[in-house]
Design a protein around this motif. Structure first.
Motif, PDB file in Angstrom:
ATOM      1  N   HIS A 184      -6.598  -0.162   4.170  1.00  0.00           N
ATOM      2  CA  HIS A 184      -6.657  -0.243   2.795  1.00  0.00           C
ATOM      3  C   HIS A 184      -6.417  -1.670   2.178  1.00  0.00           C
ATOM      4  O   HIS A 184      -6.996  -2.075   1.405  1.00  0.00           O
ATOM      5  CB  HIS A 184      -5.654   0.762   2.134  1.00  0.00           C
ATOM      6  N   CYS A 193      -2.541  -2.312   6.792  1.00  0.00           N
ATOM      7  CA  CYS A 193      -3.474  -1.156   7.004  1.00  0.00           C
ATOM      8  C   CYS A 193      -4.710  -1.594   6.527  1.00  0.00           C
ATOM      9  O   CYS A 193      -4.918  -2.410   6.024  1.00  0.00           O
ATOM     10  CB  CYS A 193      -2.880   0.142   6.311  1.00  0.00           C
ATOM     11  N   CYS A 223       0.188   4.198   1.584  1.00  0.00           N
ATOM     12  CA  CYS A 223       0.186   5.042   2.558  1.00  0.00           C
ATOM     13  C   CYS A 223       1.355   4.716   3.658  1.00  0.00           C
ATOM     14  O   CYS A 223       2.224   3.863   3.465  1.00  0.00           O
ATOM     15  CB  CYS A 223      -1.316   4.447   3.492  1.00  0.00           C
ATOM     16  N   CYS A 261       0.916  -1.173  -0.123  1.00  0.00           N
ATOM     17  CA  CYS A 261       0.063   0.169  -0.063  1.00  0.00           C
ATOM     18  C   CYS A 261       0.774   1.261   0.073  1.00  0.00           C
ATOM     19  O   CYS A 261       1.957   1.261   0.580  1.00  0.00           O
ATOM     20  CB  CYS A 261      -0.873   0.032   1.351  1.00  0.00           C
TER      21      CYS A 261
HETATM   22 ZN   LIG Z   1      -2.763   1.587   3.342  1.00  0.00          ZN
END
Ligand SMILES: [Zn+2]
Length: 89
Positions: free
Chosen positions: A71, A69, A60, A58
């Motif tokens: 996501h 996370c 982020c 990811c």
């Molecule tokens: Zn993420």
């Protein structure tokens, strides 16, 4: 890259995904765009399988630190659904 072992390992992320309910857009099989509808923050999540192990990444901050996370949790849920649909064809 985050290795996805068991559902328990990403349990907290799954719980958060259920609370936040981010929007997951499928770019192609294994590539997803996850948007937090509240903040408008958008991240790219990739899911892949290597040597029989599942990995995800990811864009982020948590993802860069190799932490699962929400996501990833949201994208993996969509990914598994997609894989199941493909297998059914
Ligand atoms: Zn993420």
């Amino acid at each position: 890259m985050i290795q996805l072992t068991t559902a328990t390992a990403i349990e907290n992320a799954i719980t958060k995904a259920r609370t936040v309910k981010p929007r997951v857009r499928v770019n192609c099989f294994g590539s997803y765009t996850v948007t937090n509808k509240q903040t408008g923050a958008t991240y790219s999540v990739e899911c892949l399988k290597r040597d029989g192990k599942r990995f995800a990444s990811c864009t982020c901050r948590a993802g860069e630190l190799r932490k699962a996370c929400y996501h990833v949790a949201a994208a993996v849920a969509a990914h598994i659904q997609l894989a199941t649909e493909q297998a059914a064809h």
